[in-house]
Scaffold this motif. Structure first.
Motif, mmCIF file in Angstrom:
data_model
loop_
_atom_site.group_PDB
_atom_site.id
_atom_site.type_symbol
_atom_site.label_atom_id
_atom_site.label_comp_id
_atom_site.label_asym_id
_atom_site.label_seq_id
_atom_site.Cartn_x
_atom_site.Cartn_y
_atom_site.Cartn_z
ATOM 1 N N PRO A 1 12.144 -0.689 -7.824
ATOM 2 C CA PRO A 1 12.995 -1.403 -6.866
ATOM 3 C C PRO A 1 12.194 -2.331 -5.960
ATOM 4 C CG PRO A 1 13.541 0.933 -6.932
ATOM 5 C CD PRO A 1 12.264 0.776 -7.701
ATOM 6 N N LYS A 2 12.866 -3.317 -5.402
ATOM 7 C CA LYS A 2 12.210 -4.368 -4.617
ATOM 8 C C LYS A 2 11.505 -3.838 -3.367
ATOM 9 C CE LYS A 2 16.526 -5.568 -2.216
ATOM 10 N NZ LYS A 2 17.523 -6.658 -1.988
ATOM 11 N N LEU A 3 11.919 -2.692 -2.844
ATOM 12 C CA LEU A 3 11.288 -2.159 -1.636
ATOM 13 C C LEU A 3 9.819 -1.809 -1.852
ATOM 14 C CD1 LEU A 3 14.084 0.148 -0.187
ATOM 15 C CD2 LEU A 3 13.476 -2.167 0.500
ATOM 16 N N GLN A 4 9.381 -1.745 -3.110
ATOM 17 C CA GLN A 4 7.993 -1.407 -3.406
ATOM 18 C C GLN A 4 7.063 -2.631 -3.340
ATOM 19 O OE1 GLN A 4 7.758 1.858 -3.592
ATOM 20 N NE2 GLN A 4 10.005 1.915 -3.613
ATOM 21 N N PHE A 5 7.645 -3.816 -3.130
ATOM 22 C CA PHE A 5 6.866 -5.046 -3.274
ATOM 23 C C PHE A 5 6.956 -5.930 -2.034
ATOM 24 C CE2 PHE A 5 8.553 -3.861 -7.499
ATOM 25 C CZ PHE A 5 7.356 -3.585 -8.137
ATOM 26 N N LEU A 6 6.036 -6.892 -1.950
ATOM 27 C CA LEU A 6 6.157 -7.942 -0.955
ATOM 28 C C LEU A 6 7.440 -8.714 -1.242
ATOM 29 C CD1 LEU A 6 3.127 -7.212 -0.654
ATOM 30 C CD2 LEU A 6 2.679 -9.650 -0.325
ATOM 31 N N ARG A 7 8.157 -9.100 -0.165
ATOM 32 C CA ARG A 7 9.430 -9.793 -0.362
ATOM 33 C C ARG A 7 9.733 -10.638 0.867
ATOM 34 N NH1 ARG A 7 9.766 -4.773 1.322
ATOM 35 N NH2 ARG A 7 11.477 -4.070 2.651
ATOM 36 N N GLY A 8 10.538 -11.669 0.636
ATOM 37 C CA GLY A 8 10.870 -12.589 1.706
ATOM 38 C C GLY A 8 11.685 -11.964 2.814
ATOM 39 N N TRP A 9 12.427 -10.912 2.525
ATOM 40 C CA TRP A 9 13.202 -10.211 3.550
ATOM 41 C C TRP A 9 12.289 -9.712 4.668
ATOM 42 C CZ3 TRP A 9 13.002 -5.324 5.593
ATOM 43 C CH2 TRP A 9 14.124 -4.906 6.351
ATOM 44 N N ALA B 1 0.806 -1.227 0.000
ATOM 45 C CA ALA B 1 0.000 0.000 0.000
ATOM 46 C C ALA B 1 0.834 1.270 0.000
ATOM 47 C CB ALA B 1 -0.952 -0.012 1.196
ATOM 48 N N ALA B 2 2.080 1.200 0.476
ATOM 49 C CA ALA B 2 2.927 2.398 0.511
ATOM 50 C C ALA B 2 3.862 2.486 -0.687
ATOM 51 C CB ALA B 2 3.743 2.402 1.807
ATOM 52 N N ALA B 3 3.696 1.612 -1.659
ATOM 53 C CA ALA B 3 4.603 1.590 -2.816
ATOM 54 C C ALA B 3 4.489 2.869 -3.634
ATOM 55 C CB ALA B 3 4.289 0.382 -3.687
#
Length: 250
Positions: free
Chosen positions: A55-63, A43-45
């Motif tokens: 960039p990956k920070l905009q998405f759901l990720r395993g981290w 929602a904050a992407a």
């Protein structure tokens, strides 16, 4: 060095499911086929307009959510359909390009995403662009010997799915792949140029069978080798077919 293909893996939805394959067609200048075709933005992407790689920070990720690492996938590429499984969720099929199915996919993922983070909000696809962690069309190559050595050092049988690789090679010496930067390698009938090491993140500490963070892979890599690199990125420079057991020549 000569070796052979041990595993072929793709991840149709970024950070949401791995799928093992018997064979694949690699295309010059393209990412691994049907890999990271979709991604789920939170929602904050902040996504570009018009829609493009982000960039990956905009998405759901395993981290951010180890539970995502336990999703497995089966796909029907012609129908654009994926079937996702997880030990804590019912197995369900989705066509992510269909708005109703995209909404169902988000609902399916929500229980696997931390409540204190911006919620899953939107399934995106960018035609002609894999939504990998890098904007360039690169394929990830890993070594089973490197995995075995790291497993021995950690006293833990590490699954290859912790590392979200596309091609796993058997027959190289441990970490020999890091010495191939700048060189061309032949896999099956395809030719690739190895371009960079893969720096790893905390997602590799999650068990793909359970989705539980159970290993400090980053600390183990740092202690053993003085860095967090594991595997390499390569660019396809000549199209070709690859299959399990195919030769790999560097």
């Amino acid at each position: 060095m000569s070796a052979q293909v041990a595993h072929l893996v793709r991840h149709p939805v970024k950070s949401a499911g791995y799928e093992m394959l018997p064979a694949a067609r690699l295309t010059a200048g393209a990412a691994f086929p049907f890999d990271r075709l979709w991604a789920v933005a939170h929602a904050a992407a902040r996504l570009p307009d018009p829609l493009a790689w982000a960039p990956k920070l905009q998405f759901l990720r395993g981290w951010a959510s180890p539970a995502l690492m336990a999703i497995s996938c089966k796909s029907d590429t012609e129908a654009g359909r994926i079937t996702l499984s997880h030990p804590q969720r019912p197995t369900e099929s989705f066509r992510p390009d269909d708005p109703a199915d995209a909404a169902r996919l988000i609902d399916w993922l929500c229980p696997l995403w931390p409540e204190n983070r911006p919620e899953p909000a939107r399934v995106i696809r960018v035609p002609g662009q894999a939504l990998t962690d890098q904007s360039e069309p690169l394929i990830s190559i890993n070594s089973t010997a490197s995995l075995a050595e790291l497993s021995e050092r950690m006293g833990l049988a590490l699954s290859p799915h912790r590392f979200r690789g596309n091609i796993w090679v058997e027959g190289w010496a441990p970490l020999a792949e890091l010495g191939l930067i700048g060189r061309e390698i032949t896999i099956g009938t395809a030719v690739l140029r190895v371009e960079a090491p893969i720096g790893r993140c905390r997602a590799t500490g999650a068990d793909p069978q359970t989705g539980v963070q159970d290993a400090d892979t980053l600390a183990a890599l740092e202690t053993a080798y003085g860095h967090h690199d594991f595997g390499v990125f390569a660019r396809v420079i000549r199209s070709g077919d690859v299959a399990l057991g195919d030769g790999v020549t560097a």
